[in-house]
Design a protein around this motif. Structure first.
Motif: not given
Ligand code: C2E
Ligand code: CA
Ligand code: CA
Ligand code: CA
Length: 279
Positions: A72-85
């Motif tokens: 689910x997005x809660x697991x990876x949206x924050x990481x995507x936001x931190x890394x520019x992905x």
């Protein structure tokens, strides 16, 4: 005591190291997923409570890992936001959702709207409005069938570029929703200052309806507010018929939640659209 301190430090250090290694691995996998289109867009219907009609969809991203695990997005949206992905990820979701909407329009569901979640990180892109409009036009969907959902955080950071973005988006005919309304540091003034077309009441206020009296009062207040400002209102996270009854009796227009449908793949939503005749 001194030794103890050093041991604690050592343990802590190890834990930090382990977390960091895990995070880096996740970043690597996510980058791979974005580049190789392991991401999939699911859709959740929005239902007009009075008529039970499905009026729109919200695009919700999922990550299908190699072994078939759905993340689910809660697991990876924050990481995507931190890394520019988040930038390529969001481009993918928008493009996919617009293509899908076009497909549903062609099947005859031509009133359907499509809502897409926008991260605050995207708002720093210089050509975001043009990029969005190009994608919308390329998919041949009318701009007035597209809605962008922005969380309250974006409205609180009262940055001029954000205001500019919102007005430009509205001028192009796209709708604007405030997501998760009511959580965070609500300041009602932004309802006046931003060209918002709809509010989504956060599901934390819907959860304990109709029994929780505080929530009932809060929801009633938000409904009145939206009505007075002539803004569309969506209640999120509806799971029970009692919640629908409460919301309908207070004239909340639209609802979304597991009671109607969980977020589903495009294929499953097509099937739902073809067989759905209201609850
Ligand atoms: P959100 O925009 O507030 O989306 C609603 C979330 O509530 C979704 O979780 C949805 O599956 C869940 N939900 C819907 N109905 C119910 C219900 O009746 N009960 C319960 N318990 N939950 C319900 P999901 O899909 O895990 O998404 C979580 C968040 O991830 C979203 O919250 C949104 O902030 C973010 N997100 C998802 N897709 C995207 C995307 O493409 N871009 C960006 N920037 N963020 C996204
Ligand atoms: Ca949303
Ligand atoms: Ca929400
Ligand atoms: Ca949320």
């Amino acid at each position: 005591a001194k030794d103890n301190g050093r041991n604690t430090y050592h343990l802590y250090n190890k834990a930090v190291h382990r977390d960091l290694a895990k995070k880096l691995e996740l970043v690597k996998q996510l980058r791979y997923a974005v580049e190789n289109e392991e991401l999939v867009v699911y859709y959740q219907p929005k239902v007009e409570l009075l008529s039970h009609r499905i009026v729109g969809m919200e695009a919700l991203v999922r990550w299908i890992q190699e072994d078939g695990t759905v993340v689910g997005p809660d697991k990876f949206i924050p990481i995507a936001e931190d890394t520019g992905l988040i930038i390529p990820l969001s481009e993918f979701v928008l493009k996919e959702a617009c293509k899908q909407l076009h497909h549903w329009h062609k099947l005859g569901f031509d009133d359907l709207t499509m809502a897409i979640n926008i991260s605050g990180k995207q708002l720093h892109l210089p050509h975001l409005v043009d990029d969005i409009m190009n994608t919308v036009h390329a998919a041949q969907v009318p701009a007035d069938r597209i809605e962008l959902e922005l969380t309250e955080q974006v409205f609180i950071e009262n940055i001029q570029s954000h205001t500019h973005f919102m007005h430009a988006i509205r001028e192009n005919g796209i709708s604007l929703a405030i997501d998760d309304f009511g959580v965070g540091y609500s300041s009602l003034s932004y309802l006046k200052n931003f060209p918002v077309t709809s509010l989504k009441i956060d599901r934390s206020f819907i959860n304990d309806l109709p029994d929780n009296e505080d929530d009932a009062v809060i929801v009633q207040t938000i409904i009145n507010l939206a009505k007075n400002l002539n803004i569309q209102l969506v209640a999120e996270g509806i799971e029970t018929a009692d919640q629908v009854d409460f919301l309908m009796s207070r004239e909340c227009g639209i609802g979304q939640g597991y009671l109607f449908s969980r977020p589903l793949s495009a294929e499953n939503i097509t099937e739902l659209l073809e067989n759905y005749h209201g609850l």
